[in-house]
Design a protein around this motif. Sequence first.
Motif: not given
Lengths: 366, 366
Positions: A288, A292-293, A295-300, A331, A333, A336, B236, B239-240, B243-245, B296
Amino acid sequence: MNLLSLRSHNAALVLDLLRTAGGEGISRLELAERTGLTPQAVSKITARLREDGLAAEAGRRASTGGKPRTVLRLVPEAGHAVGVHLDRDELRVVRVDLLGAVRGERRAALDLGAGSEAVLAAVRQAVARVLPVQRDEVPRQGLSGLDPSLLGVGVALPGPLDHGRGVLHRVTGFPEWDGFPLREALAERLGVPVVVDKDTNAAALGLAAGGERGSFAYLHLGTGLGAGLVIGGSVHRGARTGAGEFGHQVIQLDGPPCTCGDRGCVEALCLGAVARGDLDQAARVLGAGAANLVGLLDIDVVLLGGRTVAAAPDAFVGGVGAVLEARARRTGQDAVPVRVTAGGDGAVAVGAAQLVLGPVFGRGGG
Amino acid sequence: MNLLSLRSHNAALVLDLLRTAGGEGISRLELAERTGLTPQAVSKITARLREDGLAAEAGRRASTGGKPRTVLRLVPEAGHAVGVHLDRDELRVVRVDLLGAVRGERRAALDLGAGSEAVLAAVRQAVARVLPVQRDEVPRQGLSGLDPSLLGVGVALPGPLDHGRGVLHRVTGFPEWDGFPLREALAERLGVPVVVDKDTNAAALGLAAGGERGSFAYLHLGTGLGAGLVIGGSVHRGARTGAGEFGHQVIQLDGPPCTCGDRGCVEALCLGAVARGDLDQAARVLGAGAANLVGLLDIDVVLLGGRTVAAAPDAFVGGVGAVLEARARRTGQDAVPVRVTAGGDGAVAVGAAQLVLGPVFGRGGG
DNA sequence: CCACTTTCGCAACGCTGTTGCCAAAGTGCA
DNA sequence: TGCACTTTGGCAACAGCGTTGCGAAAGTGG
């Protein structure tokens, strides 16, 4: 930006490609394609690097109808860095070459509560012993005399600290370290540049240097729960270099109390579940927080590490992965991916050494 | 990096300082100090900018014992950008000059569900009408003929999308837009470069261009709850570019169901509290999400905006601030400040225009 | 053996920011 | 009013960056 910084910028670009190529090496033309520079510019830059002893020719590729490409590679021995992992009860020191390969290692028991003098002396001795030329006597002033190619020492330790100034904050359980200028004190004693960072950041940096591309989060679950964030290839530390406080993210309002004084932190929920032996719940809670992380940062990618994860990797990868997959379905997509880090206990010390090596290859702010 | 990109890099550096100085202007020597370049280099660069019509001399400072400094300023009319805010029921278009000042504005009712042809035609007409030379007839091919100094059009709209490729994803409530290549379609119809981004990112970019320094998060509370993250002066996107969710961050495990399909999202809790008229609880919930984000990313400031916040700014600033202050007391650091954004309803459109202006001043990867 | 391809360095070049120098334009004191 | 002084900022020469033109080196293939 002036011509001098342009020159070192391009040199760092080439050096980083040489580093990434590792033992295989890379040809001049390939360097030109990857950097966007002309082949002639690459020739000039690599000539300078060869003069400085940083690069060398290493055989040649098969011909494709003409003169075969000459392969260049980094000379690993041209530079060294030392990484120090200061943990609550252990000191771990490694020496790595330019490629990041471990060339020397040393472990010792340590009591972080034994006072700054004792800790600094222990670090100094361990660092001196890990250098290539070992003497019985540790020189009084400066370690650079022992190894002129020593670029510096990177130190990683738990808890919040000021990376920019190299000053510690409240290390959990050891209030006497609050405000201690560790970088300054060590730099004076060692006579070489010192960089200080959180252990989770060092681990993440080590992963980035080890070939992990793009942006990712390293979540470390051991006695605590922390994160190292890598965004676009470099560690994100934030305005006051305190970023990565993943463990005290609240995911259950008014939940069970946490050691930090808040309620419902991921760390409290996760460690609580682990203590009860409910690994599935621990993984779900961790997932969880990870979602959250993401969604916030959209990491790979999300990378998991630490003793608790290493003890049951499948449970955590599966549990966290399930939460991220559920999120991806909502979503629309791709999910991750989640992986467990390969590096063992020494990963933090090796990553700490990368704090020093990074600037050589144009990573990190100097 | 070659000499050409070095040149444009330094030119952008100088232009950005001229932009920041605004109407007051800035002297050559001050430019030299701020950029790190020599005064002579600045003289050469500014001479080129003056030749291109981008900069001009504007009076002089008081003497400090010698020749008084000549003040340079940006020529705002040298370039224009159009910002488009596509909302669910409204279309808002602004034209701004190089300084970001609004030079023309246009609003119109819009039905996002009326089909892509109707929406694109409405956008095309509104953009043409906001340009300085207004004709009854909208030219068939390209708008650059109307205003040669038009740098491009930035479009901001809600919902997830691919900023890099300019393709929309599922816009909430309008599934027919999923996969639509908005940037390509608009660029073809308008004949100028088009950039597409989320409305929250545009708003955050507008704040960054408006003088907000460093790293911050813009939290928008309206019909939904989203965030725009600015890290180190640039948006920011991840990656896709998703971000910002912020709204679908889970802060209450197994909490009340959210429209996204998950449970316990900040958005569900916050909007629920607002619907019940419990603004204190809404602010507290929002604060919990903000505190997670601050931990974070370690940002400098949290900015609040959107209709719901604007209706009761004190309640939200106070409530969110209280949570962040409590967090600061636990960590022993200064609390991250919370403010309400000044910009009104047009802020998103103005920010969208900055999507185009940014690259001129060396911001953003274009 | 020779034509051809490919790699890659030398030399000349254009352009960058830098340095040395001096004219311009003020202030302040006699 | 005149002169010394300070500060700004452009002209010219310069060092050094990456680029271009070209040729030597080192392979392949007929």
